[in-house]
Scaffold this motif. Structure first.
Motif, PDB file in Angstrom:
ATOM      1  N   LYS A   8       6.210   0.257   5.764  1.00 35.88           N
ATOM      2  CA  LYS A   8       6.477   1.641   6.185  1.00 35.88           C
ATOM      3  C   LYS A   8       6.474   1.764   7.705  1.00 35.88           C
ATOM      4  N   LYS A  19      -1.330  -6.588  -0.909  1.00 37.23           N
ATOM      5  CA  LYS A  19      -0.295  -5.670  -1.396  1.00 37.23           C
ATOM      6  C   LYS A  19      -0.359  -4.344  -0.638  1.00 37.23           C
ATOM      7  N   ALA A  78       4.791  -8.284  -1.411  1.00 38.60           N
ATOM      8  CA  ALA A  78       3.998  -7.390  -2.273  1.00 38.60           C
ATOM      9  C   ALA A  78       4.238  -7.720  -3.741  1.00 38.60           C
ATOM     10  N   GLN A 102       2.571  -2.944   1.988  1.00 36.68           N
ATOM     11  CA  GLN A 102       3.197  -1.625   1.860  1.00 36.68           C
ATOM     12  C   GLN A 102       3.032  -0.811   3.151  1.00 36.68           C
ATOM     13  N   SER A 116       8.350  -6.292   0.972  1.00 38.26           N
ATOM     14  CA  SER A 116       8.553  -5.932  -0.443  1.00 38.26           C
ATOM     15  C   SER A 116       8.429  -7.164  -1.327  1.00 38.26           C
TER      16      SER A 116
END
Length: 197
Positions: A194, A186, A98, A190, A95
């Motif tokens: 996940k 980015k 990103a 992500q 996070s």
């Protein structure tokens, strides 16, 4: 003679004057004067590629030049912080990374808009490898770091009175690659966030 052409001649004259003042200041031995002269010379090198827009007031122009300088420094600072954070820990904070690459992309886009670099030669864009492991992601971070460092250390921004169009095209290509790599990073951050347990 068009306004941008006159302005470029004015910038070159300012560069030459700044270099002369810098040499004279060294004879006096004033550290503060030398620091100001170095800062002025750095700014002048950046401004060689910042052609003013038509009908732009002096205050707006100076503000735009300050923003270019600030964006140039912020690009390097953000990259250094992101790289340090990524290598200080075993587990990556996707996070945070990103968020950092988004900020780097914003600064790169601002520089692209602010600097009047010529269009880059069509460099072969490397194929986008599949990034599914932390190791591959770190390799992609290293590629971004290398590209940013190549951009900021380009002689177009380093040497006084350097107006080499080929170097400027290389700088433009590097900036475009930074923008592309940050978008990929980015998306991969992500995806990996996940997939992390």
């Amino acid at each position: 003679m068009s306004y941008p052409t006159r302005f470029q001649f004015l910038l070159i004259a300012v560069l030459l004057t700044g270099s002369f003042v810098s040499v004279q200041g060294q004879g006096r031995g004033g550290n503060a004067e030398r620091a100001r002269a170095i800062e002025r010379a750095d700014m002048d090198r950046m401004l060689m590629w910042a052609v003013p827009k038509d009908k732009e007031s002096e205050a707006v122009r100076l503000s735009r030049f300050k923003k270019i300088k600030d964006d140039f420094k912020a690009l390097q600072s953000l990259n250094n912080k992101m790289m340090a954070d990524a290598w200080l820990q075993d587990a990556l904070d996707y996070s945070s990374i990103a968020d950092m690459v988004s900020k780097i992309r914003g600064k790169a886009n601002d520089l692209k808009d602010g600097l009047s670099l010529p269009s880059s030669e069509n460099r072969e864009t490397p194929s986008k490898p599949e990034v599914s492991t932390v190791r591959q992601f770190r390799e992609q971070l290293l590629l971004l770091d290398k590209t940013i460092m190549r951009f900021v250390s380009n002689p177009v921004f380093q040497a006084a009175n350097t107006v080499d169009v080929n170097l400027a095209k290389e700088a433009s290509a590097d900036l475009e690659q930074v923008i592309s790599l940050t978008l990929d990073l980015k998306q991969n951050a992500q995806k990996l966030r996940k997939a992390a347990p």
